[in-house]
Write a protein that holds these residues in place. Structure first.
Motif, PDB file in Angstrom:
ATOM      1  N   UNK A  14       0.994 -10.471  35.213  1.00 41.26           N
ATOM      2  CA  UNK A  14       2.107 -10.689  36.144  1.00 41.26           C
ATOM      3  C   UNK A  14       3.388 -10.341  35.405  1.00 41.26           C
ATOM      4  N   UNK A  15       4.429 -10.011  36.171  1.00 42.05           N
ATOM      5  CA  UNK A  15       5.687  -9.646  35.530  1.00 42.05           C
ATOM      6  C   UNK A  15       6.837  -9.820  36.514  1.00 42.05           C
ATOM      7  N   UNK A  16       7.981 -10.262  35.995  1.00 38.73           N
ATOM      8  CA  UNK A  16       9.209 -10.339  36.773  1.00 38.73           C
ATOM      9  C   UNK A  16      10.095  -9.183  36.319  1.00 38.73           C
ATOM     10  N   UNK A  17      10.368  -8.263  37.231  1.00 40.86           N
ATOM     11  CA  UNK A  17      11.175  -7.098  36.898  1.00 40.86           C
ATOM     12  C   UNK A  17      12.649  -7.444  37.022  1.00 40.86           C
ATOM     13  N   UNK A  18      13.435  -7.211  35.979  1.00 40.88           N
ATOM     14  CA  UNK A  18      14.879  -7.448  36.097  1.00 40.88           C
ATOM     15  C   UNK A  18      15.533  -6.394  36.978  1.00 40.88           C
TER      16      UNK A  18
END
Length: 445
Positions: A183-187
């Motif tokens: 999972x990843x939160x893209x800035x």
């Protein structure tokens, strides 16, 4: 273009040096060979760690067993490698910390670091200088990081956790390709290079593309083969590159905002070029936008090959509404509101609920009536507790009292019981009768 997973048209020529670096997408050893020629590998990978522990040049100055240091970096006993300053890319792409590849578990950037150079932690088992980072699981950026280079973590399947920073400006070609990110939160406000997350099949759930995101021109397949089932592209994104979400076997829905005016190659002169950017799925957007036109284009061009591709209009009439939910409850005196939402796009429909009215019941006598005063009955609403009072009529008086203590007869008015004249009359009549009876008896004798 070399390193891209899908081709969406001819790309312009780029400098030879960039082509050489892009060879790293196929493996860091291939890039090394391209830049430095066929070099002799002085020792096998399993020997590198042993030599480092015995005091290799890169470990000079390490004062404790299990800790190594080099120019701008340190590795502690827990396997945390900290990059302390901007490190230059070696001409042969052989980074000092590569000697400790098997011991590195986490990479952190110190404050002040602005860039990670190409191929810094890439893994490949091919070529003249194979290298693997089999235990590297986590990367944490500093708040000052601006650029992540080409192929920085490419092929490092053990990498599952990535924390990027606000203020990041560019993530280059294949930077995280073929990693194990889950999972990843893209800035926001980042330019994403081609293939930068391609092959991340473990990246699941919902992926949000922030509104300020841009995609590097001349590249494609940015998220090729990722495992997400939902993609939400926020308002502000204007272009989706070729093949951006091709090969995504789990993809079910893509939400496109009104701001997306082009899907496909930006080198085309006319807007709205509909290159194949998504695997067949449900495209959710607004009527008359590129989202709807994209679906219409592909269903007309190749309906068999795009089975499962469909469009759902957020501003349309067709919705899949779920059960009603209360917004505000109706009260005795005020209307309530309920709503239900479309399971696909979240469009809401509301409905007023009528006021309930009071539930009074039978009430309770709170003051008994008398002949001279009214009584009272109090009612209390069983829902809201408000009260109201009704009067009870005075008691009625008896018949003699009602007629001034006189009784009406057929012969007119008679003396009331207890009148002296009435009593005297009775006594007189009785005496006369007795006298008459006595006279009769005397005569018989």
């Amino acid at each position: 273009m070399m390193g891209s997973r899908r081709s969406g048209g001819a790309f312009p020529l780029i400098a030879a040096s960039v082509v050489l670096v892009s060879a790293f997408a196929a493996g860091p050893a291939a890039a090394l060979a391209a830049e430095a020629g066929d070099l002799e590998v002085p020792f096998a990978q399993d020997q590198r760690v042993a030599l480092a522990m015995e005091g290799s040049p890169a470990s000079a100055g390490a004062g404790t067993e299990g800790i190594a240091a080099g120019d701008g970096w340190t590795l502690d006993a827990d396997g945390v490698l900290t990059i302390e300053k901007d490190v230059s890319k070696p001409s042969d792409l052989r980074y000092e910390w590569g000697r400790y590849a098997e011991r590195i578990r986490e990479v952190r950037l110190a404050e002040g670091v602005t860039a990670i150079p190409n191929g810094a932690f890439a893994s490949s088992s091919y070529g003249v200088s194979p290298i693997e980072y089999p235990n590297l699981t986590k990367f944490t950026a500093s708040s000052t990081l601006k650029t992540i280079g080409w192929d920085v973590f490419s092929g490092t399947r053990s990498l599952t956790e990535v924390h990027l920073n606000d203020g990041l400006e560019a993530v280059n070609h294949s930077a995280f390709a073929d990693t194990g990110i889950t999972s990843i939160v893209l800035p926001d406000n980042v330019t994403w290079g081609g293939d930068c997350f391609a092959g991340c099949s473990q990246l699941g759930g919902t992926l949000v593309i922030p509104g300020g995101s841009k995609f590097e021109e001349g590249h494609n397949a940015t998220f090729y083969g990722v495992g997400v089932d939902t993609v939400v592209i926020e308002e502000g994104v204007t272009w989706i590159p070729n093949g951006a979400f091709n090969g995504c076997a789990n993809l079910k829905r893509v939400y496109l905002p009104k701001s997306v005016v082009q899907i496909g190659d930006t080198y085309e002169t006319s807007p709205g070029i509909y290159y194949d950017s998504f695997d067949p799925c449900l495209i959710v957007g607004y009527r008359g936008t590129a989202a709807e036109q994209y679906v219409e284009h592909w269903l007309e061009l190749n309906p068999e090959g795009n089975e499962g591709l469909a469009f759902h209009a957020i501003d349309g009439e067709e919705h899949e509404f779920g059960p009603w939910e209360s917004v505000s409850e109706a009260t005795c005196t005020a209307e309530g509101i309920r709503k239900h939402s479309c399971a696909i796009c979240g469009a809401e429909r509301t409905e007023a609920l009528p006021a309930l009215g009071h539930a009074w019941g039978e009430g309770v006598v709170t003051a008994e009536p008398t002949e001279s005063a009214e009584g009272a009955r109090t009612f209390t609403c069983g829902r809201c507790g408000v009260t109201r009072t009704e009067s009870i009529a005075r008691l009625e008086q008896g018949p003699s009292a009602a007629n001034g203590r006189k009784t009406e007869g057929a012969g007119g008015s008679l003396p009331a019981t207890g009148d002296p004249a009435f009593t005297l009359g009775i006594m007189t009549a009785s005496g006369a009768a007795v006298a008459a009876l006595g006279e009769a008896l005397r005569r018989r004798k």
